[in-house]
Write an enzyme that holds these catalytic residues in place. Structure first.
Site, PDB file in Angstrom:
ATOM      1  N   ASP A   1     -12.305   3.302  -2.819  1.00  0.00           N
ATOM      2  CA  ASP A   1     -13.323   3.905  -3.683  1.00  0.00           C
ATOM      3  C   ASP A   1     -12.774   4.072  -5.100  1.00  0.00           C
ATOM      4  O   ASP A   1     -11.571   4.258  -5.282  1.00  0.00           O
ATOM      5  CB  ASP A   1     -13.719   5.271  -3.091  1.00  0.00           C
TER       6      ASP A   1
ATOM      7  N   ASN B   1     -24.463  -0.068   0.680  1.00  0.00           N
ATOM      8  CA  ASN B   1     -24.208  -0.753  -0.597  1.00  0.00           C
ATOM      9  C   ASN B   1     -25.304  -1.753  -0.987  1.00  0.00           C
ATOM     10  O   ASN B   1     -25.407  -2.159  -2.140  1.00  0.00           O
ATOM     11  CB  ASN B   1     -22.848  -1.467  -0.592  1.00  0.00           C
TER      12      ASN B   1
HETATM   13  C1  FPP Z   1     -16.126   1.364  -4.198  1.00  0.00           C
HETATM   14  O1  FPP Z   1     -16.055   1.585  -5.571  1.00  0.00           O
HETATM   15  C2  FPP Z   1     -15.908  -0.019  -3.862  1.00  0.00           C
HETATM   16  C3  FPP Z   1     -16.834  -0.848  -3.316  1.00  0.00           C
HETATM   17  C4  FPP Z   1     -18.210  -0.445  -3.001  1.00  0.00           C
HETATM   18  C5  FPP Z   1     -16.538  -2.236  -3.003  1.00  0.00           C
HETATM   19  C6  FPP Z   1     -15.142  -2.565  -2.640  1.00  0.00           C
HETATM   20  C7  FPP Z   1     -14.839  -3.889  -3.178  1.00  0.00           C
HETATM   21  C8  FPP Z   1     -13.644  -4.305  -3.659  1.00  0.00           C
HETATM   22  C9  FPP Z   1     -12.434  -3.490  -3.582  1.00  0.00           C
HETATM   23  C10 FPP Z   1     -13.477  -5.599  -4.339  1.00  0.00           C
HETATM   24  C11 FPP Z   1     -13.667  -6.817  -3.555  1.00  0.00           C
HETATM   25  C12 FPP Z   1     -13.265  -6.756  -2.144  1.00  0.00           C
HETATM   26  C13 FPP Z   1     -12.652  -7.751  -1.503  1.00  0.00           C
HETATM   27  C14 FPP Z   1     -12.374  -7.659  -0.056  1.00  0.00           C
HETATM   28  C15 FPP Z   1     -12.202  -8.956  -2.201  1.00  0.00           C
HETATM   29  P1  FPP Z   1     -17.322   2.187  -6.290  1.00  0.00           P
HETATM   30  O2  FPP Z   1     -18.037   1.054  -6.941  1.00  0.00           O
HETATM   31  O3  FPP Z   1     -18.136   2.990  -5.348  1.00  0.00           O
HETATM   32  O4  FPP Z   1     -16.625   3.110  -7.362  1.00  0.00           O
HETATM   33  P2  FPP Z   1     -17.204   4.451  -8.003  1.00  0.00           P
HETATM   34  O5  FPP Z   1     -17.434   5.414  -6.891  1.00  0.00           O
HETATM   35  O6  FPP Z   1     -16.111   4.866  -8.933  1.00  0.00           O
HETATM   36  O7  FPP Z   1     -18.464   4.079  -8.720  1.00  0.00           O
END
Ligand code: FPP
Length: 253
Positions: free
Chosen positions: A22, A70
């Site tokens: 996250d 998501n």
């Molecule tokens: C949470 O950060 C992350 C995600 C919803 C997606 C996870 C994806 C990756 C780490 C990149 C690609 C993955 C792979 C396997 C190549 P957020 O967007 O919720 O962050 P925030 O809470 O700060 O807005």
């Protein structure tokens, strides 16, 4: 082998580490970049952590890459995450083969666009026989959905006369989950400070040790993982028993 690994007690390593990645958006916001740049940098952390876990000797690493919730994000962000996933799978295949890593997906992957599914399926097929580590990507994953799907499969087995209701035990139930045959997570890490489970592995984490770090996922790298593993090795896992009972059963702890 990297010089930080010998500092760990190799007999007390978690077999399965699960991570809620996250903070990509916040990482980008702090730098006045768009969220997609945050996800891109997050993919670099994925590469680093997969490599580290393999070197350390972790048997299963499960990463929450895309939750069933998501899909509600802006279409542009969803498309960018899909492209990033495809890019990651293509670029990491050679290293997964070299390092004997098997890729597995947990979640409703059928919801993914065909082009992503094709690459995903191809990498899962190519790495099928690897046995050094399982990399589980949770994709369109939701813990409650997983439990409901398992219940439906069990109900169908009963209806077909292949299973009796009294034969349903915790072990039998576990065999209907995506994680069938895998050890339950010993350690769950969540980055970016939020104290939530966000519908992740609800059944499997009953006795899992939880670590929450305020580090944002794009800044979470090997060094911090090793630190968390040191902390994990100091914890006493009691599984509902008393400390004395645990010490008697395994005097090393
Ligand atoms: C949470 O950060 C992350 C995600 C919803 C997606 C996870 C994806 C990756 C780490 C990149 C690609 C993955 C792979 C396997 C190549 P957020 O967007 O919720 O962050 P925030 O809470 O700060 O807005």
């Amino acid at each position: 082998m990297n010089s930080d690994i010998p500092s760990l007690d190799l007999d007390l390593l978690p077999r399965h580490i699960a991570i809620i990645m996250d903070g990509n958006g916040r990482w980008a916001k702090k730098r006045s970049l768009n969220r997609i740049r945050g996800h891109r940098e997050g993919a670099e952390s994925v590469r680093d952590i997969v490599r580290a876990c393999r070197e350390i000797g972790i048997a299963v690493l499960t990463l929450y890459a895309f939750s069933s919730e998501n899909w509600q994000r802006p279409q542009k962000e969803i498309s960018a995450l899909m492209s990033l996933l495809k890019e990651f799978l293509r670029s990491e295949l050679a290293e997964m083969m070299e390092n004997n890593i098997r890729l597995n997906a947990i979640g409703q992957i059928e919801k993914f666009p065909n082009d992503v599914l094709e690459v995903l399926q191809e990498v899962m097929d190519m790495t099928r026989k690897n046995h050094g580590m399982i990399l589980n990507l949770a994709l369109s994953y939701g813990g409650r959905d997983e439990i409901v799907a398992a219940t439906q499969k069990i109900a169908a087995e009963i209806q077909a006369g292949r299973l009796q209701p009294e034969e349903i035990t915790k072990e039998v139930f576990s065999n209907y989950l995506y994680t069938k045959g895998m050890p339950e997570p010993d350690l769950l890490i969540r980055t970016s400070g939020e104290m939530r489970l966000s519908n992740f592995l609800l059944w499997q984490i009953a006795y899992t040790e939880i670590f929450v770090t305020s580090t944002l996922w794009p800044e979470f790298r090997r060094g911090e993982l090793i630190q968390i593993l040191h902390d994990y090795q100091k914890r006493e896992r009691r599984f509902g028993m008393t400390g004395e009972q645990i010490k008697k059963a395994s005097p090393r702890q």
